[in-house]
Structure formats: C-alpha cells, structure tokens
Design a protein around this motif. Structure first.
Motif, mmCIF file in Angstrom:
data_model
loop_
_atom_site.group_PDB
_atom_site.id
_atom_site.type_symbol
_atom_site.label_atom_id
_atom_site.label_comp_id
_atom_site.label_asym_id
_atom_site.label_seq_id
_atom_site.Cartn_x
_atom_site.Cartn_y
_atom_site.Cartn_z
ATOM 1 N N ASP A 188 -33.095 79.719 15.955
ATOM 2 C CA ASP A 188 -31.988 80.606 16.351
ATOM 3 C C ASP A 188 -31.925 80.767 17.868
ATOM 4 O OD1 ASP A 188 -31.288 80.932 13.712
ATOM 5 O OD2 ASP A 188 -32.247 82.893 13.500
ATOM 6 N N ALA A 189 -33.087 80.946 18.501
ATOM 7 C CA ALA A 189 -33.128 81.108 19.960
ATOM 8 C C ALA A 189 -32.643 79.839 20.648
ATOM 9 C CB ALA A 189 -34.548 81.452 20.410
ATOM 10 N N PHE A 190 -33.035 78.692 20.121
ATOM 11 C CA PHE A 190 -32.607 77.413 20.691
ATOM 12 C C PHE A 190 -31.092 77.258 20.567
ATOM 13 C CE2 PHE A 190 -31.546 72.914 20.073
ATOM 14 C CZ PHE A 190 -32.034 72.378 21.250
ATOM 15 N N LEU A 191 -30.549 77.575 19.403
ATOM 16 C CA LEU A 191 -29.106 77.427 19.196
ATOM 17 C C LEU A 191 -28.312 78.415 20.053
ATOM 18 C CD1 LEU A 191 -28.872 76.697 15.364
ATOM 19 C CD2 LEU A 191 -28.864 75.098 17.288
ATOM 20 N N ASP A 192 -28.905 79.581 20.335
ATOM 21 C CA ASP A 192 -28.259 80.509 21.273
ATOM 22 C C ASP A 192 -28.089 79.848 22.637
ATOM 23 O OD1 ASP A 192 -27.841 82.625 19.594
ATOM 24 O OD2 ASP A 192 -29.640 83.728 20.174
ATOM 25 N N ARG A 193 -29.111 79.131 23.088
ATOM 26 C CA ARG A 193 -29.032 78.434 24.377
ATOM 27 C C ARG A 193 -28.005 77.304 24.341
ATOM 28 N NH1 ARG A 193 -33.222 78.876 27.906
ATOM 29 N NH2 ARG A 193 -31.668 78.065 29.373
ATOM 30 N N VAL A 194 -27.923 76.639 23.189
ATOM 31 C CA VAL A 194 -26.938 75.568 23.029
ATOM 32 C C VAL A 194 -25.517 76.132 23.140
ATOM 33 C CG1 VAL A 194 -25.946 73.898 21.411
ATOM 34 C CG2 VAL A 194 -28.426 74.070 21.651
ATOM 35 N N VAL A 195 -25.280 77.235 22.457
ATOM 36 C CA VAL A 195 -23.958 77.875 22.520
ATOM 37 C C VAL A 195 -23.657 78.294 23.950
ATOM 38 C CG1 VAL A 195 -22.636 79.911 21.817
ATOM 39 C CG2 VAL A 195 -23.927 78.620 20.110
ATOM 40 N N GLU A 196 -24.653 78.842 24.622
ATOM 41 C CA GLU A 196 -24.498 79.242 26.027
ATOM 42 C C GLU A 196 -24.077 78.045 26.876
ATOM 43 O OE1 GLU A 196 -27.334 80.795 29.706
ATOM 44 O OE2 GLU A 196 -28.037 80.974 27.657
ATOM 45 N N LEU A 197 -24.721 76.917 26.663
ATOM 46 C CA LEU A 197 -24.383 75.715 27.432
ATOM 47 C C LEU A 197 -22.973 75.222 27.113
ATOM 48 C CD1 LEU A 197 -25.235 73.332 29.305
ATOM 49 C CD2 LEU A 197 -25.960 72.140 27.222
ATOM 50 N N MET A 198 -22.649 75.121 25.831
ATOM 51 C CA MET A 198 -21.343 74.606 25.433
ATOM 52 C C MET A 198 -20.215 75.492 25.933
ATOM 53 S SD MET A 198 -22.229 73.330 21.535
ATOM 54 C CE MET A 198 -20.723 72.383 21.246
ATOM 55 N N ALA A 199 -20.417 76.807 25.838
ATOM 56 C CA ALA A 199 -19.391 77.733 26.316
ATOM 57 C C ALA A 199 -19.281 77.689 27.839
ATOM 58 C CB ALA A 199 -19.715 79.157 25.859
ATOM 59 N N ALA A 200 -20.405 77.463 28.516
ATOM 60 C CA ALA A 200 -20.404 77.418 29.977
ATOM 61 C C ALA A 200 -19.727 76.171 30.512
ATOM 62 C CB ALA A 200 -21.835 77.497 30.501
ATOM 63 N N ILE A 201 -19.875 75.055 29.806
ATOM 64 C CA ILE A 201 -19.265 73.813 30.241
ATOM 65 C C ILE A 201 -17.754 73.954 30.251
ATOM 66 C CG2 ILE A 201 -18.852 71.403 29.593
ATOM 67 C CD1 ILE A 201 -21.771 71.328 28.634
ATOM 68 N N ASP A 202 -17.215 74.532 29.217
ATOM 69 C CA ASP A 202 -15.764 74.703 29.123
ATOM 70 C C ASP A 202 -15.475 75.912 28.249
ATOM 71 O OD1 ASP A 202 -13.106 74.326 29.390
ATOM 72 O OD2 ASP A 202 -13.063 72.274 28.632
ATOM 73 N N PRO A 203 -15.586 77.117 28.804
ATOM 74 C CA PRO A 203 -15.575 78.338 28.029
ATOM 75 C C PRO A 203 -14.374 78.545 27.102
ATOM 76 C CG PRO A 203 -16.008 78.819 30.332
ATOM 77 C CD PRO A 203 -15.715 77.368 30.225
ATOM 78 N N LEU A 204 -13.191 78.184 27.566
ATOM 79 C CA LEU A 204 -12.007 78.511 26.794
ATOM 80 C C LEU A 204 -11.468 77.357 25.965
ATOM 81 C CD1 LEU A 204 -10.116 80.788 29.314
ATOM 82 C CD2 LEU A 204 -11.715 81.411 27.521
ATOM 83 N N THR A 205 -12.034 76.172 26.145
ATOM 84 C CA THR A 205 -11.545 75.050 25.351
ATOM 85 C C THR A 205 -12.675 74.376 24.586
ATOM 86 O OG1 THR A 205 -11.789 73.522 27.210
ATOM 87 C CG2 THR A 205 -9.646 74.570 26.924
ATOM 88 N N SER A 206 -13.846 75.072 24.493
ATOM 89 C CA SER A 206 -15.008 74.483 23.847
ATOM 90 C C SER A 206 -14.886 74.491 22.325
ATOM 91 C CB SER A 206 -16.287 75.218 24.243
ATOM 92 O OG SER A 206 -16.186 76.596 24.005
ATOM 93 N N LYS A 207 -13.883 75.125 21.802
ATOM 94 C CA LYS A 207 -13.671 75.116 20.363
ATOM 95 C C LYS A 207 -13.101 73.794 19.977
ATOM 96 C CE LYS A 207 -13.297 80.075 19.823
ATOM 97 N NZ LYS A 207 -13.938 80.410 21.051
#
Length: 199
Positions: free
Chosen positions: A180-199
């Motif tokens: 869970d902690a690892f996936l939190d970091r993954v989400v943080e990275l993905m959202a940071a790369i392109d916060p509003l179009t990462s979906k």
C-alpha cells in the motif's frame, strides 16, 4: 420529515439507501471543508493539507452514508488539484529543475523495487494469521508499472488507485502495508507527472 431524512436533501454526494453502508457524512463534509478552506487560502492559519493527506484520508462506514464511489472520485480530483498546486509552488520557489529532480528521485526509488524478480518485490508477513496480498496479482501490476515508467506505457492512475488484490494468509502473500505504501508513492508520481490528465 424525520431526522434521518432531513440531511438527505442537502447532501453534497449521493447517499446510499438507509440500510446500505456508505461513508460517514459528517467526516466527509468536515474533511472536504478543511481541504477547500486551505486550498482557497493556503496562507491562512488553518492546518496545512497536502495531496498525501487527501490520498490517505479514510472515513468510517455508516448506514445511509455517502456513496463511497462518488466520494472516492471526488477525492481523486481534489488530490490532483493539490498535486498541481504543490508543483506550481515548488517551481515558483525553487525552479523547474527542482521539480524535475523530485520526480526523478521518486521514479528511481520505485524503479529499483519494480526491477526485483517476481515473488521478491515485497516482504512477506511473519505471522501466519495476518492477511496479505496475492503475490501474482501484485506482480502483474508491478510489471505494468515498470513499462509505464521506463517505456512510457499507457496506464491510468485510476488503475493503481483502484487496484484490488486477492487475499492470502501470512507469508503466502506480500505484506499489505508495504504494498500500500509503495502504491501511494506510485500514485504520487503518476499524478505529479501530469496531474490533471493522468486519468
């Protein structure tokens, strides 16, 4: 109109049926009001709220509460807005290079774990009675994440946010808290790369 019916007319989200379980209405409303107040006036004396706080927020189950699906979707959008704000603030304070260094550092840490062999990416619980995640399920997602990070693969951040793994017992699976902690970091990275179009 009964006391139970009254708040349903002013709800911010769809409410589940009176006998169904959703999220505690008061807890959701209080958190979202705090998040909104801070986002609109970050210089105020209100306690700071970060994208991590939004991502890890949890609410008690309650009969007749808010629809979990509706609240989760809203929390995802709010998290993306907070990530974008944090990006803008860091760039304004330290420059674009600082932001890129932060992204690169996070990606490097994640990549190191993703490159571990299947079955060895996360620790195993030492107690047999502890519930854990199915190793194969987690490894499948990890292989997809490695393609995403290294080969610009297409992967929606919501796939990670909504990832569900079969349950195992003890050392048969991966430690839930570490995954869970690892996936939190993954989400943080993905959202940071392109916060509003990462979906």
């Amino acid at each position: 109109m009964t006391v139970d019916e009254k708040p349903r007319t002013n709800s911010k989200f769809k409410l589940v049926g009176p006998k169904e379980v959703g999220y505690n209405v008061k807890q959701v409303d209080v958190f979202l009001e705090r998040a909104r107040a801070y986002f609109l006036n970050a210089e105020s004396n209100s306690k700071a709220i970060t994208s991590l706080d939004v991502r890890t927020a949890s609410f008690d189950p309650a009969r007749g509460g808010y629809s979990a699906q509706a609240v989760d979707a809203a929390m995802d959008r709010i998290e993306d807005e907070f990530v974008l704000r944090e990006k803008e603030l860091l760039i304004a304070a330290e420059g674009e290079k600082a932001w890129m260094m932060k992204i690169g550092k996070t990606a490097s840490v994640l990549r190191a774990r993703l490159h571990r062999p299947d079955g060895e990416r996360f620790r195993r619980p030492s107690r047999k009675s502890v519930q854990s995640y199915n190793v194969n399920d987690v490894d499948v997602l990890c292989r997809e994440l490695l393609v995403y990070i290294e080969d610009n693969g297409e992967l929606s951040v919501d796939v990670v946010r909504r990832a569900v793994f079969a349950a195992e017992k003890g050392a048969n699976g991966y430690d839930e808290s570490q995954v869970d902690a690892f996936l939190d970091r993954v989400v943080e990275l993905m959202a940071a790369i392109d916060p509003l179009t990462s979906k």
